[in-house]
Write a protein that holds these residues in place. Structure first.
Motif, short mmCIF file in Angstrom:
data_model
loop_
_atom_site.label_atom_id
_atom_site.label_comp_id
_atom_site.label_asym_id
_atom_site.label_seq_id
_atom_site.Cartn_x
_atom_site.Cartn_y
_atom_site.Cartn_z
N ASN A 1 74.75 39.76 37.86
CA ASN A 1 76.07 39.94 38.48
C ASN A 1 76.41 41.42 38.69
O ASN A 1 77.25 41.76 39.51
N THR A 2 75.74 42.28 37.92
CA THR A 2 76.04 43.71 37.97
C THR A 2 75.21 44.44 39.01
O THR A 2 75.69 45.37 39.67
N THR A 3 73.96 44.05 39.16
CA THR A 3 73.07 44.75 40.09
C THR A 3 72.12 43.77 40.77
O THR A 3 72.06 42.60 40.39
N ASP A 4 71.40 44.25 41.77
CA ASP A 4 70.50 43.39 42.54
C ASP A 4 69.14 43.30 41.83
O ASP A 4 68.19 44.02 42.18
N VAL A 5 69.04 42.43 40.86
CA VAL A 5 67.79 42.25 40.12
C VAL A 5 66.79 41.51 41.00
O VAL A 5 67.13 40.50 41.62
N THR A 6 65.55 42.02 41.04
CA THR A 6 64.52 41.37 41.87
C THR A 6 63.52 40.57 41.05
O THR A 6 62.77 39.78 41.60
N GLY A 7 63.49 40.79 39.73
CA GLY A 7 62.52 40.07 38.90
C GLY A 7 62.75 40.33 37.42
O GLY A 7 63.53 41.20 37.03
N ILE A 8 62.07 39.54 36.61
CA ILE A 8 62.21 39.58 35.15
C ILE A 8 60.93 40.09 34.50
O ILE A 8 59.82 39.72 34.91
N VAL A 9 61.09 40.95 33.48
CA VAL A 9 60.00 41.29 32.58
C VAL A 9 60.33 40.62 31.25
O VAL A 9 61.33 40.96 30.61
N LEU A 10 59.53 39.65 30.85
CA LEU A 10 59.81 38.86 29.64
C LEU A 10 58.92 39.37 28.51
O LEU A 10 57.70 39.21 28.54
#
Length: 399
Positions: A333-342
């Motif tokens: 919701n805060t920024t345009d995240v493009t992917g996850i590092v898990l």
């Protein structure tokens, strides 16, 4: 079953590397050695006799016995062939605790299995939530499973368990349609990635590991210590830069993060770096300031490279379960995240968090941490992950 077979074929097909038998390698080395020996001895008109190797002779022994004629090319080919298998083994070992945990929840669910009724589905929902698949995903699986059980008239314990796992895999695959798990690496221009996430999730460590990978691939890598809110974060990134043998742009603690990014972008442009990885602050509790910081960084980057940043990767700790999901929602919701590092999947993670991220956030997982070594950050492979998580239960069904 269809889903099981497809997953197994994808993973085990990758694992079955065509290995050259030891005897053939030995013979190939002997022939190469004999050829070189004969060529070298033409002037002296000497005959070189290569002894017939014993049955248990190793490749290393033959190489050692002929150190003056290096055969590095042949040995290198053997090592390259083993790399895909190493990746499968990393997933298998890294997901061992998650797999055991997931299996435990399923075993407890079926320990007192009598029949498929309302009480069973309540227990199923509880077990799935405990396995970190998320509330929404657990409810969806329960609802769809009730329809599936009625449709197939499933009653036996073994068949019910197989149907649950099949439904988990089915939802997992359905949410991954058109999902791109690859990092957006630019071919003809530099690549810039921002890393976001709260403190303690392994953000700086992941940056260091990724820098090491690209450095080993021959790329010129630069790190930017833009988490100036904590002096420890700057020092930690510098240490990782030394380990990976890459340059780090840093300012003093408390300085403007955007100024660090500006200097890093200038250095990248002037000294022709291929990759820039930017560490950012993780002050999620102060979302307004965090958003302003990130937007300012993006504007600075876009002035020189309009298509950048090419990735905004959110780093989350898999061992924190639903907290990781909440953090992911907040950052999305805060920024345009493009992917996850898990990260920390080799720890006490329950693994189901990947299903929750796919089903509730619709964000692709791009990298996973499967161990503590600098080489244990792997590109996310959906087939290897789901097989690593459900392997034991799939084998139980087959058996």
């Amino acid at each position: 079953m269809g889903f099981f077979d497809k997953i197994k074929k994808a993973v085990l097909g990758e694992k079955k590397v065509e290995e050259t038998p030891k005897k053939e390698i030995v013979e190939e080395l002997e022939q190469s050695i004999e050829k070189i020996d004969k060529e070298d001895s033409l002037d002296a008109k000497e005959t070189v006799v290569v002894e017939e190797p014993k049955e248990d002779v190793t490749v290393e022994e033959i190489i050692d016995s002929k150190q003056e004629e290096p055969k590095k090319e042949v040995v290198k080919e053997v090592v390259i062939e083993e790399k895909p298998q190493d990746t499968v083994q990393k997933y298998d070992k890294g997901l061992e605790k998650s797999r055991r945990s997931f299996g435990q929840y399923m075993n407890e669910l079926f320990a007192n299995f009598r029949m498929v009724d309302d009480e069973f589905f309540e227990d199923l929902e509880e077990a799935l939530i405990s396995a970190d698949v998320g509330f929404e995903t657990a409810m969806r699986i329960s609802d769809e499973l009730q329809e599936e059980v009625k449709l197939k008239n499933v009653k036996k314990k073994k068949d019910v368990q197989a149907t649950i796992i099949e439904k988990l895999v089915e939802i997992y695959e359905a949410e991954g349609v058109e999902e791109n798990n690859d990092l957006n690496i630019q071919k003809d221009s530099p690549t810039i990635m921002l890393f976001v996430g709260v403190n303690g999730v392994g953000k700086t460590t992941s940056i260091g590991k990724l820098a090491k990978r690209y450095k080993d691939e021959g790329k010129k890598v630069l790190l930017a210590a833009a988490d100036t809110f904590r002096a420890g974060a700057i020092d930690q990134l510098v240490v990782w830069g030394e380990r990976a043998d890459v340059d780090v742009v840093r300012h003093n603690a408390g300085s403007d993060p955007a100024a660090v990014v500006y200097d890093a972008v200038e250095k990248m442009k002037n000294e022709h770096y291929d990759i820039l990885l930017v560490d950012t602050a993780g002050r999620l509790q102060n979302k307004v300031n965090l958003m302003k910081e990130l937007e300012k960084m993006k504007r600075i980057i876009e002035r020189e490279y309009p298509s950048a940043p090419h990735e905004v990767l959110l780093v989350v700790d898999a061992t924190t379960g639903q907290n990781a999901l909440i953090q992911a929602k907040e950052f999305k919701n805060t920024t345009d995240v493009t992917g996850i590092v898990l990260t920390k999947l080799d720890g006490t993670a329950k693994g189901g968090i990947v299903l929750a991220i796919r089903n509730e956030l619709h964000l692709p997982v791009k990298l996973v941490g499967l161990g503590e070594k600098i080489t244990d950050l792997e590109a996310f492979n959906p087939n290897q992950f789901v097989y690593g998580l459900f392997k034991d239960l799939m084998e139980d069904y087959d058996g």
